[in-house]
Motif scaffolding. Structure first.
Motif, PDB file in Angstrom:
ATOM      1  N   ASP A  12       0.841  -1.192   0.000  1.00 25.24           N
ATOM      2  CA  ASP A  12       0.000   0.000   0.000  1.00 25.24           C
ATOM      3  C   ASP A  12       0.885   1.254   0.000  1.00 25.24           C
ATOM      4  O   ASP A  12       1.658   1.451   0.939  1.00 25.24           O
ATOM      5  CB  ASP A  12      -0.874  -0.029   1.260  1.00 25.24           C
ATOM      6  N   PRO A  13       0.783   2.104  -1.018  1.00 25.93           N
ATOM      7  CA  PRO A  13       1.601   3.323  -1.043  1.00 25.93           C
ATOM      8  C   PRO A  13       1.413   4.177   0.215  1.00 25.93           C
ATOM      9  O   PRO A  13       2.350   4.852   0.634  1.00 25.93           O
ATOM     10  CB  PRO A  13       1.103   4.068  -2.289  1.00 25.93           C
ATOM     11  N   ALA A  14       0.234   4.127   0.815  1.00 24.28           N
ATOM     12  CA  ALA A  14      -0.009   4.930   2.029  1.00 24.28           C
ATOM     13  C   ALA A  14       0.833   4.418   3.198  1.00 24.28           C
ATOM     14  O   ALA A  14       1.144   5.173   4.122  1.00 24.28           O
ATOM     15  CB  ALA A  14      -1.493   4.900   2.388  1.00 24.28           C
ATOM     16  N   GLU A  15       1.193   3.144   3.148  1.00 30.27           N
ATOM     17  CA  GLU A  15       2.002   2.584   4.242  1.00 30.27           C
ATOM     18  C   GLU A  15       3.491   2.560   3.899  1.00 30.27           C
ATOM     19  O   GLU A  15       4.332   2.833   4.753  1.00 30.27           O
ATOM     20  CB  GLU A  15       1.538   1.153   4.560  1.00 30.27           C
ATOM     21  N   LEU A  16       3.803   2.202   2.655  1.00 29.55           N
ATOM     22  CA  LEU A  16       5.211   2.004   2.273  1.00 29.55           C
ATOM     23  C   LEU A  16       5.844   3.232   1.645  1.00 29.55           C
ATOM     24  O   LEU A  16       7.058   3.289   1.472  1.00 29.55           O
ATOM     25  CB  LEU A  16       5.321   0.852   1.257  1.00 29.55           C
ATOM     26  N   GLY A  17       5.001   4.216   1.273  1.00 31.75           N
ATOM     27  CA  GLY A  17       5.494   5.316   0.444  1.00 31.75           C
ATOM     28  C   GLY A  17       5.373   4.912  -1.017  1.00 31.75           C
ATOM     29  O   GLY A  17       5.432   3.727  -1.348  1.00 31.75           O
ATOM     30  N   ALA A  18       5.230   5.920  -1.883  1.00 27.13           N
ATOM     31  CA  ALA A  18       4.951   5.643  -3.293  1.00 27.13           C
ATOM     32  C   ALA A  18       6.056   4.785  -3.928  1.00 27.13           C
ATOM     33  O   ALA A  18       5.772   3.799  -4.603  1.00 27.13           O
ATOM     34  CB  ALA A  18       4.788   6.955  -4.055  1.00 27.13           C
ATOM     35  N   GLU A  19       7.306   5.146  -3.694  1.00 24.90           N
ATOM     36  CA  GLU A  19       8.407   4.466  -4.391  1.00 24.90           C
ATOM     37  C   GLU A  19       8.505   2.994  -4.014  1.00 24.90           C
ATOM     38  O   GLU A  19       8.628   2.118  -4.859  1.00 24.90           O
ATOM     39  CB  GLU A  19       9.740   5.173  -4.098  1.00 24.90           C
TER      40      GLU A  19
ATOM     41  N   ALA B 277      -4.495   5.073  -6.104  1.00 31.59           N
ATOM     42  CA  ALA B 277      -5.720   4.679  -6.800  1.00 31.59           C
ATOM     43  C   ALA B 277      -5.534   3.344  -7.529  1.00 31.59           C
ATOM     44  O   ALA B 277      -6.377   2.440  -7.425  1.00 31.59           O
ATOM     45  CB  ALA B 277      -6.109   5.772  -7.791  1.00 31.59           C
ATOM     46  N   PHE B 278      -4.423   3.212  -8.256  1.00 30.51           N
ATOM     47  CA  PHE B 278      -4.210   1.973  -9.012  1.00 30.51           C
ATOM     48  C   PHE B 278      -3.824   0.806  -8.099  1.00 30.51           C
ATOM     49  O   PHE B 278      -4.148  -0.348  -8.397  1.00 30.51           O
ATOM     50  CB  PHE B 278      -3.191   2.192 -10.149  1.00 30.51           C
ATOM     51  N   TYR B 279      -3.162   1.115  -6.981  1.00 29.13           N
ATOM     52  CA  TYR B 279      -2.958   0.072  -5.964  1.00 29.13           C
ATOM     53  C   TYR B 279      -4.320  -0.472  -5.516  1.00 29.13           C
ATOM     54  O   TYR B 279      -4.528  -1.689  -5.438  1.00 29.13           O
ATOM     55  CB  TYR B 279      -2.196   0.632  -4.752  1.00 29.13           C
ATOM     56  N   GLN B 280      -5.249   0.459  -5.249  1.00 26.58           N
ATOM     57  CA  GLN B 280      -6.538   0.053  -4.686  1.00 26.58           C
ATOM     58  C   GLN B 280      -7.292  -0.910  -5.602  1.00 26.58           C
ATOM     59  O   GLN B 280      -7.832  -1.918  -5.138  1.00 26.58           O
ATOM     60  CB  GLN B 280      -7.401   1.292  -4.413  1.00 26.58           C
TER      61      GLN B 280
ATOM     62  N   ASN C  38      -7.702  -4.279  -3.656  1.00 26.64           N
ATOM     63  CA  ASN C  38      -8.955  -5.030  -3.681  1.00 26.64           C
ATOM     64  C   ASN C  38      -8.709  -6.539  -3.549  1.00 26.64           C
ATOM     65  O   ASN C  38      -9.527  -7.253  -2.955  1.00 26.64           O
ATOM     66  CB  ASN C  38      -9.745  -4.719  -4.951  1.00 26.64           C
ATOM     67  N   ALA C  39      -7.575  -7.017  -4.077  1.00 23.32           N
ATOM     68  CA  ALA C  39      -7.243  -8.449  -3.909  1.00 23.32           C
ATOM     69  C   ALA C  39      -7.059  -8.770  -2.419  1.00 23.32           C
ATOM     70  O   ALA C  39      -7.536  -9.799  -1.931  1.00 23.32           O
ATOM     71  CB  ALA C  39      -5.978  -8.791  -4.689  1.00 23.32           C
ATOM     72  N   ARG C  40      -6.373  -7.886  -1.713  1.00 20.94           N
ATOM     73  CA  ARG C  40      -6.191  -8.085  -0.270  1.00 20.94           C
ATOM     74  C   ARG C  40      -7.521  -8.021   0.468  1.00 20.94           C
ATOM     75  O   ARG C  40      -7.754  -8.783   1.405  1.00 20.94           O
ATOM     76  CB  ARG C  40      -5.259  -7.013   0.283  1.00 20.94           C
ATOM     77  N   ALA C  41      -8.379  -7.109   0.041  1.00 18.94           N
ATOM     78  CA  ALA C  41      -9.690  -6.990   0.693  1.00 18.94           C
ATOM     79  C   ALA C  41     -10.489  -8.284   0.555  1.00 18.94           C
ATOM     80  O   ALA C  41     -11.286  -8.632   1.425  1.00 18.94           O
ATOM     81  CB  ALA C  41     -10.458  -5.809   0.106  1.00 18.94           C
ATOM     82  N   LEU C  42     -10.252  -9.005  -0.526  1.00 17.80           N
ATOM     83  CA  LEU C  42     -10.927 -10.294  -0.733  1.00 17.80           C
ATOM     84  C   LEU C  42     -10.184 -11.452  -0.070  1.00 17.80           C
ATOM     85  O   LEU C  42     -10.687 -12.576  -0.046  1.00 17.80           O
ATOM     86  CB  LEU C  42     -11.015 -10.608  -2.230  1.00 17.80           C
ATOM     87  N   GLY C  43      -8.961 -11.188   0.414  1.00 13.38           N
ATOM     88  CA  GLY C  43      -8.144 -12.288   0.925  1.00 13.38           C
ATOM     89  C   GLY C  43      -7.669 -13.194  -0.202  1.00 13.38           C
ATOM     90  O   GLY C  43      -7.367 -14.366   0.009  1.00 13.38           O
ATOM     91  N   LEU C  44      -7.589 -12.659  -1.415  1.00 15.05           N
ATOM     92  CA  LEU C  44      -7.177 -13.460  -2.574  1.00 15.05           C
ATOM     93  C   LEU C  44      -5.863 -12.960  -3.160  1.00 15.05           C
ATOM     94  O   LEU C  44      -5.551 -13.237  -4.322  1.00 15.05           O
ATOM     95  CB  LEU C  44      -8.273 -13.427  -3.653  1.00 15.05           C
ATOM     96  N   ASP C  45      -5.075 -12.252  -2.354  1.00 16.07           N
ATOM     97  CA  ASP C  45      -3.856 -11.643  -2.897  1.00 16.07           C
ATOM     98  C   ASP C  45      -2.766 -12.672  -3.183  1.00 16.07           C
ATOM     99  O   ASP C  45      -1.771 -12.337  -3.823  1.00 16.07           O
ATOM    100  CB  ASP C  45      -3.348 -10.522  -1.995  1.00 16.07           C
ATOM    101  N   GLN C  46      -2.935 -13.902  -2.736  1.00 17.96           N
ATOM    102  CA  GLN C  46      -1.986 -14.941  -3.170  1.00 17.96           C
ATOM    103  C   GLN C  46      -2.267 -15.393  -4.596  1.00 17.96           C
ATOM    104  O   GLN C  46      -1.425 -16.004  -5.248  1.00 17.96           O
ATOM    105  CB  GLN C  46      -2.040 -16.161  -2.225  1.00 17.96           C
TER     106      GLN C  46
END
Ligand code: GUN
Ligand code: ZN
Length: 439
Positions: A19-26, A359-362, A367-375
């Motif tokens: 998440d850019p909000a947590e890690l920073g954009a770069e 925005a594009f992260y989201q 959204n994959a993380r929100a579903l628990g399907l990010d694997q």
């Protein structure tokens, strides 16, 4: 012999690792100016610089080369109604009247399996045209509508989350089940579809107004019996809706509490809208790890209100897991790009911002993380499903003209894409390694 790669996609690759909000954009993203994605058996086998990977690959490999395009993980829509493709753009009503006047009329047609099959085909075509490769989908109360949807999704091998809407009151007779029949039908559909290929089931009580306590209890029983199923419903969208819920459930402390009393909050639960939450509701949604889903085009179109993203994410308050979605047919576009454009405006009206990388992260990994399907989905990484979108930032004259003033600035390009882009910007969509859409 290891399986040989079937195909590769070459171009400008963008994917997120956090998440850019947590890690920073770069630190949150990886961008390769000339990257290559090697596909094998519907999955991503390798990702890297084209110049490093190409020499190691068989000369016979098919390479789909998009030199100018941005290649990302397919978009994920966290809340959408497939039976509302002919409800979208219905005039002049807010939620409760909109449901009665337009939506419940259209949804009755889905008792007909042929109609359901026709609309499911149209709907999935439309998602693919818009670069959406996974969605959390509401069907109607009719099991036939779910059968038609999963049948078409399985045929295309799309990863979809869907469920039969549960409604045992507050709607026309033709749209009602009962606590028992809703339970039985959902149970049978879970047995038939959940975990079959790339199909996932979501237990789907429409919202508190159309379910009795007995039905919410049945929904909770289904979740107890199938803890890896998803759960989706609507929450706190419209002020009249909230008043009605308080009248129907006088013993509940809040709208959220109606669901909470039945144990329906949790990390598998997606709550559409969540615009007018009270502090106590935020606390419970936060503690339980529930997901709140921001649907900007819908919230504007049916006049529901402005989602406060800053408050939702506030780390010192009750931080919420957030998803983003179209909510077609309350929403006005199938495009996650258009959705981001409207999200930006909703936030602007509240003095907030939505940076393009955020925005594009989201709409991918977020959204994959929100579903628990990010694997499985949401990133261009070895082992993930090969669900991929190819985007053209110069798809229209207005976009090409604006892009003339942008050189080598990814965030600015992404902002043009999300502000001016739509289905015309989607050059190709790959589902499990197959190109199912191109223009
Ligand atoms: N609340 C209950 N049903 C619906 C629906 O179909 N769309 C929206 N936007 N809100 C709802
Ligand atoms: Zn909805």
């Amino acid at each position: 012999m290891p399986p040989s790669p079937s195909r590769a996609i070459r171009g400008r690759l963008l994917t997120f690792s956090g998440d850019p909000a947590e890690l920073g954009a770069e630190a949150s993203h990886r961008y390769l100016e000339d990257g290559l994605i090697v596909l094998e058996d519907g999955r991503i086998a390798r990702v890297g610089e084209a110049r490093n990977l190409l020499p190691e690959l068989p000369a016979t490999l098919t390479v789909d080369h998009y030199p100018e395009s941005l290649i990302m993980p397919g978009f994920i829509d966290l809340h959408i109604h497939y039976p509302q493709t002919q409800v979208i753009a219905s005039y002049g009503a807010q939620l409760l009247d909109w449901l009665q006047t337009y939506t419940f009329v259209e949804e009755q047609k889905f008792s007909d399996p042929d109609h359901a099959a026709t609309v499911a085909r149209f709907f999935l075509d439309e998602l693919q045209r818009n670069g959406t490769t996974t969605a959390a989908v509401y069907c109607t109360v009719h099991p036939e509508s779910v059968e038609a949807f999963f049948t078409e999704s399985a045929r295309r091998n799309t990863r979809m989350i869907a469920g039969k809407v549960l409604m045992d009151r507050g709607a026309p007779e033709g749209l009602l089940d009962s606590a028992q029949s809703g339970y039985d039908q959902s149970k049978a559909l879970i047995a038939r579809w959940h975990g079959r290929g790339r199909q996932h089931y979501a237990v789907t009580p429409r919202f508190a107004i159309t379910s009795t306590e007995a039905q919410l209890e049945a929904a909770a029983a289904l979740m107890g019996e199938h803890p890896d199923a998803h759960f989706q419903t609507h929450l706190s969208e419209n002020l009249r809706e909230i008043e009605t819920v308080k009248e129907l459930f006088p013993q509940a402390a809040s709208y959220t509490d109606v669901y909470d009393r039945f144990g329906l909050l949790g990390p598998r639960a997606l709550f559409g809208h969540c615009i007018h939450l009270e502090d106590g509701e935020r606390a419970r949604l936060s503690e339980s790890g529930s997901v709140v889903v921001f649907c900007p085009t819908s919230n504007l179109f049916i006049g529901s209100g402005l989602f406060d993203l800053e408050r939702a994410r506030d780390p010192v308050g009750h931080p919420l897991r957030v998803g983003m979605a179209t909510d077609v047919g309350g929403g006005t576009s199938y495009s996650m790009l258009r959705t981001l454009a409207e999200a930006y405006k909703v936030l602007q009206l509240q003095g907030q911002n939505l940076p393009a990388l955020q925005a594009f992260y989201q709409i991918t990994l977020g959204n994959a993380r929100a579903l628990g399907l990010d694997q499985n989905i949401g990133a261009l990484e070895a082992g993930r499903d090969a669900d991929i979108v190819v985007l053209d930032s110069r798809a229209t004259p207005a976009m090409a003209h604006r892009m003339e003033t942008i050189q080598d600035n990814l965030a600015e390009e992404l902002f043009v894409l999300m502000t001016l882009g739509d289905d015309r910007s989607v050059r190709a969509t790959y589902i499990a390694g197959e190109r199912l859409h191109s223009r």
